[in-house]
Design an enzyme around this catalytic site. Structure first.
Site, PDB file in Angstrom:
ATOM      1  N   LYS A  79       0.984  -1.116  -0.069  1.00  0.00           N
ATOM      2  CA  LYS A  79      -0.107  -0.193   0.041  1.00  0.00           C
ATOM      3  C   LYS A  79       1.069   1.289   0.164  1.00  0.00           C
ATOM      4  O   LYS A  79       1.803   1.328   0.729  1.00  0.00           O
ATOM      5  CB  LYS A  79      -0.967  -0.010   1.260  1.00  0.00           C
ATOM      6  CG  LYS A  79      -1.944   1.164   1.367  1.00  0.00           C
ATOM      7  CD  LYS A  79      -2.885   0.799   2.637  1.00  0.00           C
ATOM      8  CE  LYS A  79      -4.006   1.788   2.387  1.00  0.00           C
ATOM      9  NZ  LYS A  79      -4.968   1.635   3.526  1.00  0.00           N
ATOM     10  N   SER A 154     -10.035   1.587   2.289  1.00  0.00           N
ATOM     11  CA  SER A 154      -9.045   2.560   1.489  1.00  0.00           C
ATOM     12  C   SER A 154      -8.023   1.712   0.766  1.00  0.00           C
ATOM     13  O   SER A 154      -7.373   2.229  -0.309  1.00  0.00           O
ATOM     14  CB  SER A 154      -8.393   3.519   2.182  1.00  0.00           C
ATOM     15  OG  SER A 154      -7.482   2.988   3.383  1.00  0.00           O
ATOM     16  N   SER A 178     -10.340  -0.722   6.386  1.00  0.00           N
ATOM     17  CA  SER A 178      -9.601  -0.925   4.931  1.00  0.00           C
ATOM     18  C   SER A 178      -8.921  -1.981   4.357  1.00  0.00           C
ATOM     19  O   SER A 178      -8.566  -1.810   3.345  1.00  0.00           O
ATOM     20  CB  SER A 178      -8.755   0.380   5.196  1.00  0.00           C
ATOM     21  OG  SER A 178      -9.399   1.711   4.803  1.00  0.00           O
TER      22      SER A 178
END
Ligand code: GLN
Length: 477
Positions: A79, A154, A178
């Site tokens: 990420k 996310s 997320s």
């Protein structure tokens, strides 16, 4: 079967048997990326050369007879919230540009040391604030299962990259869902470990008492394998628990006979849970019962307050964490001259931060301000304790709790406004607020769209989630 259809575990078997080289595994990922990334846009940055080099090194070491970890040579995506030495890191925001960290986050180091080539940095909602990856300042990521739909967020880039076969596994963060929610919407497995299980060193902060790093993988075994790499004490993070993690892969075959599970009433029968989701979760309960899990319903009376509590605590903490992006110390600065320092701050932030991030900073600043601190922030902390106690009581009786991960399947772009997006976190946020751990795994479909089962555990019982998830997965394929 294409190489990229294998799980990380299957690939690792082939690597160890020298049927496939790490360079071939990386090449297969980039072939896939070349084919689909134009549509999916899971990555903000691709690191092909670096991945090639790392893979070549692993191949050399293996050829020399060196003993390597089980995931050596398995390509991973990170990420873009994790600092990566020498590789642009954005947090999905323009305000950090052009930030190239001089150091690696601990989880990145751990994956490097495990011999996992990094294929790239995955897309995310700006500063991990969002549930659909539509809040990224860079691009929209599409759900590989249906390109008209969101991948969740996310960590939507991480989830989409794994679901599409662009990476064999990925890392994410979960502050309010997320990891689990995009895993659910993309039909993969994602775990939010207990706060303190995985180091947050080098992870760009959103809400420090809620943020936690975890794995996004193709199945439960892969999830156990990657968690083993990520978890464990870190002297660089004082909030990281000083506890050696157990053998997560070894526990998978321990079975589930005699485990006690509570079905969380509020999250299964509550308002807003779509009927097909409820049906799939209840059918998963039946399967677990057949496997020997004793399942019964349990009520967590304070859980309905989780969303408001979360949006006070998370925004309060983010207003403090993001105060540092002022145009003086980091990244973007508005064009000079400006009238004064306040003008510099205001213009820089208006240009660098997206609308949702600014909204949250303002909400958090308000909740922390002298006149409202007791009414909002302090109250939220008190209710957080009540929610934690609900879970503590439940875990006195049950080994695991069960619920949906998301109240609905992946939705179309633009279908949900920011308020609806927040409500969509109803099942995941209580876990972060309650300081426990949770995992999402596929448990059915509504049409072609995957539904996620959420398995929850008391702090530091990730092994039980994995055991239950694995048994379910084996029984249902
Ligand atoms: N959707 C939630 C939020 O926007 C959770 C995000 C996350 O877990 N990082 O705050």
């Amino acid at each position: 079967m294409a190489l990229t259809d294998l799980t990380a575990y299957e690939l690792s078997q082939k690597l160890q048997a020298k049927e496939v080289s790490a360079r071939e595994a990386v090449a297969a990922c980039f072939e896939k990326i070349d084919a689909v990334e134009g549509d999916i846009k899971a990555f903000i940055t691709l690191t092909r050369e670096q991945a090639d080099q790392a893979a070549a090194q692993i191949d050399e070491r293996r050829a020399a007879g060196e003993e390597l970890g089980p995931l050596a040579g398995v390509p991973v995506g990170h990420k873009d919230l994790f600092c990566t030495r020498g590789v642009k890191t954005t947090a999905g925001s323009k305000i950090l540009e052009p930030y190239i960290p001089p150091y690696d986050a601990t989880v990145v180091t751990r994956c490097d040391e495990a011999g996992m080539p990094m294929v790239g940095k995955t897309n995310l909602d700006e500063f991990a604030m969002g549930s659909s990856t539509e809040n990224s300042a860079y691009q929209i990521t599409r759900n590989p299962i249906d390109l008209e739909r969101v991948p969740g967020g996310s960590s939507g880039g991480s989830a989409a990259s794994v679901a599409a076969g662009e990476a064999f596994c990925a890392t994410g963060t979960d502050t309010g869902g997320s990891i689990r929610q995009p895993a659910s919407l993309c039909g993969i497995v994602g775990m939010r470990p207990t706060y303190g299980r995985v180091s947050r060193y080098g992870v760009i902060a959103y809400a420090s008492s809620l943020d936690q790093v975890g794995p996004l993988c193709k199945d439960v075994r892969d999830c156990a394998m990657l968690l083993q790499v990520l978890a464990g004490p870190d002297p660089m993070d004082a909030t990281c628990a000083d506890m050696e993690p157990p053998d997560y892969v070894g526990c998978l075959d321990d079975g589930v006979k005699g485990l006690k599970a509570g079905i969380v009433k509020e999250l299964v029968y509550g308002e807003g849970i779509h009927p097909p989701v409820k049906a799939a979760v209840l059918s998963a309960v039946d399967t677990l019962t057949e496997l020997g899990v004793e399942c019964e319903e349990v009520s967590l009376p304070n859980i309905d307050y989780s969303l408001p509590v979360y949006y006070i605590i998370a925004t309060a903490e983010c207003s403090s964490n993001l105060a540092r992006y002022d145009g003086v110390r980091y990244g973007h600065r508005t064009e000079l001259p400006v009238e004064d320092i306040h003008d510099l701050y205001a213009k820089t932030r208006a240009e660098g931060f997206g609308e949702e991030v600014r909204l949250r900073i303002m909400l958090g600043t308000y909740a922390l301000s002298a006149g409202y601190y007791d009414a909002y922030y302090k109250k939220a902390l008190q209710v957080r304790t009540l929610i934690k106690q609900d879970f503590e009581r439940a875990f006195e009786k049950y080994d695991i709790l069960l619920s949906p991960t998301s109240p609905c399947v992946a939705w179309n772009f633009g279908e949900f406004d920011q308020m609806a997006l927040k409500l969509a976190d109803i099942c995941t946020i209580p876990i972060n607020v309650g300081c426990i751990c949770g995992m999402s795994l596929p448990c059915g479909f509504q049409d072609h769209l995957p539904i996620g089962l959420q398995i929850l555990g008391a702090p530091f019982t990730e092994d039980k989630l994995l055991r239950a998830g694995y048994a379910y997965e084996q029984a249902t394929k």
